[in-house]
Design an enzyme around this catalytic site. Structure first.
Site, mmCIF file in Angstrom:
data_model
loop_
_atom_site.group_PDB
_atom_site.id
_atom_site.type_symbol
_atom_site.label_atom_id
_atom_site.label_comp_id
_atom_site.label_asym_id
_atom_site.label_seq_id
_atom_site.Cartn_x
_atom_site.Cartn_y
_atom_site.Cartn_z
ATOM 1 N N ARG A 59 -15.396 -2.309 3.448
ATOM 2 C CA ARG A 59 -14.999 -1.109 4.177
ATOM 3 C C ARG A 59 -16.038 -0.001 4.041
ATOM 4 N NH1 ARG A 59 -10.321 1.227 6.131
ATOM 5 N NH2 ARG A 59 -9.174 -0.668 5.657
ATOM 6 N N GLY A 64 -7.023 -1.211 -6.856
ATOM 7 C CA GLY A 64 -8.318 -0.607 -6.553
ATOM 8 C C GLY A 64 -8.391 0.860 -6.926
ATOM 9 N N ASP A 65 -9.370 1.554 -6.338
ATOM 10 C CA ASP A 65 -9.601 2.938 -6.735
ATOM 11 C C ASP A 65 -8.403 3.830 -6.415
ATOM 12 O OD1 ASP A 65 -10.005 2.667 -4.026
ATOM 13 O OD2 ASP A 65 -11.792 3.927 -3.953
ATOM 14 N N ASP A 81 -14.128 -5.810 -2.520
ATOM 15 C CA ASP A 81 -15.372 -5.259 -1.978
ATOM 16 C C ASP A 81 -16.390 -4.926 -3.058
ATOM 17 O OD1 ASP A 81 -14.129 -5.414 0.445
ATOM 18 O OD2 ASP A 81 -13.776 -3.265 0.662
ATOM 19 N N ILE A 91 -10.353 -15.540 3.001
ATOM 20 C CA ILE A 91 -11.015 -15.290 1.723
ATOM 21 C C ILE A 91 -10.090 -14.544 0.772
ATOM 22 C CG2 ILE A 91 -12.899 -14.018 0.627
ATOM 23 C CD1 ILE A 91 -14.597 -14.594 3.108
ATOM 24 N N ARG A 92 -9.385 -13.548 1.267
ATOM 25 C CA ARG A 92 -8.502 -12.741 0.422
ATOM 26 C C ARG A 92 -7.375 -13.552 -0.205
ATOM 27 N NH1 ARG A 92 -6.855 -7.256 2.169
ATOM 28 N NH2 ARG A 92 -4.878 -8.262 2.657
ATOM 29 N N THR A 105 -10.814 -4.894 -6.687
ATOM 30 C CA THR A 105 -11.293 -4.655 -5.329
ATOM 31 C C THR A 105 -12.210 -5.790 -4.941
ATOM 32 O OG1 THR A 105 -12.689 -3.268 -3.918
ATOM 33 C CG2 THR A 105 -13.058 -3.117 -6.280
ATOM 34 N N ARG A 140 0.850 -1.191 0.000
ATOM 35 C CA ARG A 140 0.000 0.000 0.000
ATOM 36 C C ARG A 140 0.886 1.242 0.000
ATOM 37 N NH1 ARG A 140 -5.249 -1.404 0.871
ATOM 38 N NH2 ARG A 140 -5.657 -3.405 1.896
ATOM 39 N N GLY A 141 0.410 2.289 -0.651
ATOM 40 C CA GLY A 141 1.191 3.525 -0.690
ATOM 41 C C GLY A 141 2.401 3.377 -1.599
#
Length: 502
Positions: free
Chosen positions: A266, A190-191, A221, A371-372, A219, A165-166
């Site tokens: 989220r 993702g976004d 989600d 799950i991920r 994503t 991330r980042g």
């Protein structure tokens, strides 16, 4: 160097009867004199059997499938697929692939199909993977990718390239792209990742580089807008059934048993909603988009007590996003959430322990990381293949600054801004949420006024006491207010005045 065009304005093409093509950028927007070449697919045995394997330049996909007899044709997106002319020769292509953000089923499948598609369809041999997300660009970590290397990676969860991330630094990333000579950049994420991809495209355009940027939305989600769904979502819903089934067995086997399952979501409750609807064992589904309260008449605790008295057990599914956000953020800029499952489990136990209302047996299951980390299922594998090949066709045709995805069942090229401008959320005035409520037979936990929009009439009101801990975000600290004016006979108006069916 090319002549730079204005990239700040959308590329809109207007037609008759309100037709609007929201087009994606193209290399010729700022490099008008680059040559074209015949598409090598015309000599590819795999495509010889296809009756019409080149997509017409005028083919588009409508954003809204439901039309009215006197309505405008509306927004369209460019249809994906191979074009007769390409802007890269196979031996000049130097492609790179990067995965960013959290894990999701299907990441390795997308990587595999990008590598195999570039090689088998277009004869591209120079393909590398960027290790560890965006920061891998300027850390100079790469992995040579060949069809042999990726042959079996779709059977594994996670991503063989690693992720993080980042780490996004536009200037450093584009410096690396320019220094290494990458001219096709495939970004999976993702976004937040797609926002970074948009910045990379803008900088490449400013420098006048012949390099395309193609995004593949990821994503678990399912919270990316415009597209029908994101890859990994079907797998997540399917795998969530195992956790729900286990919770049901535990609850059914105990006196006043409660099975509580926390699922991903989220900001959007799609996994919780679809998993609950598919399971048929769920008695109550709680998602971020649907406010609810705990105590008092009509609250969640009252419903739990009634269901236990009626059935002797119940299963509750809760999305992670119903919890309050903390002050901290993760490296991607997302607010860190409290553990909604643990919080809810403790509140339920505390409530029924007070005054010895009822002896309950509560079992809490959190399958999030299980799950991920699993490989994608058959449905998602097919979907990932289409996404990867769509991105390749678009890149070879010179399109750039786009994301691929299905809109109303047809895959197309979508400008980055549509993916990054908002999040896709469950609309609780849609029929799909109504289907969930009718399946679980749970109350909405809301007053009808919560569904009213743009109603000008002032309805007569009567004072009504509110309940303690009325909450829309699962905060245990929100205290009771004595009286509140609530409408007695409001009418329900759906989103934009229309009941939309999923």
């Amino acid at each position: 160097m090319g002549t730079l065009g204005d990239s700040s304005e959308p590329k809109l093409v207007h037609g008759s009867c309100g037709y609007v093509l929201d087009d994606v950028p193209h290399l010729t927007d700022y490099l008008p004199d680059i040559p074209t070449y015949p598409n090598p697919l015309q000599n590819n045995p795999s495509y010889k059997v296809v009756k019409q394997y080149f997509v017409d330049d005028d083919d588009t996909v409508v954003q809204k499938a439901v039309q009215h007899i006197n309505g405008e044709r509306g927004i369209h997106f460019r249809r994906q697929g191979p074009r007769q002319k390409v802007y890269f020769q196979p031996d000049e292509v130097k492609a790179c692939i990067v995965t960013c953000g959290g894990l999701c089923p299907g990441l390795n499948t997308v990587i595999r199909e990008l590598v195999c598609g570039l090689d088998y369809m277009y004869g591209v041999k120079q393909i590398v993977g960027i290790e560890g997300g965006y920061k891998g660009f300027y850390a100079r970590n790469t992995i040579p990718l060949t069809p042999k290397f990726v042959d079996n990676i779709h059977r594994r969860g996670g991503t063989v390239l690693g992720t993080s991330r980042g780490g996004h630094n536009t200037m450093k990333i584009v410096d690396s792209i320019q220094d290494r000579g990458f001219n096709q950049v495939y970004i999976i994420g993702g976004d937040g990742t797609q926002k970074g991809a948009a910045l990379i495209y803008e900088e490449i355009r400013k420098r006048g580089l012949k390099a395309v940027v193609a995004g593949i939305p990821k994503t678990i989600d399912n919270d990316i807008p415009i597209i029908d769904k994101s890859f990994g979502f079907d797998t997540a819903v399917e795998e969530a059934q195992r956790a729900i089934s286990a919770a049901h067995v535990e609850a059914e086997s105990a006196e006043n048993g409660i099975g509580l399952v926390k699922l991903m979501g989220r900001h959007s409750g799609f996994i919780a909603m679809y998993a609950s609807l598919a399971s048929r064992d769920v008695d109550c589904c709680l998602i971020p988009e649907s406010p609810f309260y705990l105590e008092g008449p009509g609250g969640l605790f009252e419903f739990i007590e009634k269901r236990l008295k009626h059935s002797g057990h119940m299963v509750i599914v809760i999305a992670e996003g119903v919890a309050d956000t903390m002050d901290e953020v993760d490296p991607s800029g997302n607010k860190i959430l409290q553990d909604a499952g643990l919080w809810m489990a403790q509140r339920i136990k505390d409530h029924f322990a007070q005054g010895k209302k009822m002896n309950i047996n509560l079992k809490y299951i959190d399958p999030t990381y299980m799950i991920r980390a699993i490989p994608s299922n058959a449905s998602d594998n097919v979907y990932c293949t289409i996404l990867a090949q769509s991105a390749i066709h678009g890149a070879m045709a010179g399109f750039t600054g786009f994301t691929v995805g299905p809109v109303n069942g047809r895959h197309c090229y979508i400008p980055f801004r549509h993916i990054t401008e908002k999040q896709h959320k469950v609309v609780i005035t849609d029929r799909m949420w109504a289907r969930l409520l009718s399946s679980t037979n749970q109350p909405s936990f809301q007053e009808p006024r919560d569904h009213v929009t743009d109603v000008e009439e002032k309805w007569p009101t009567t004072p009504r006491p509110t309940v303690e801990n009325h909450t829309s975000n699962m905060s245990a600290n929100k205290a009771a207010i004595k009286l509140e004016e609530r409408p007695t006979t409001p009418s329900v108006v759906e989103e934009n005045g229309v009941l939309r069916d999923n």
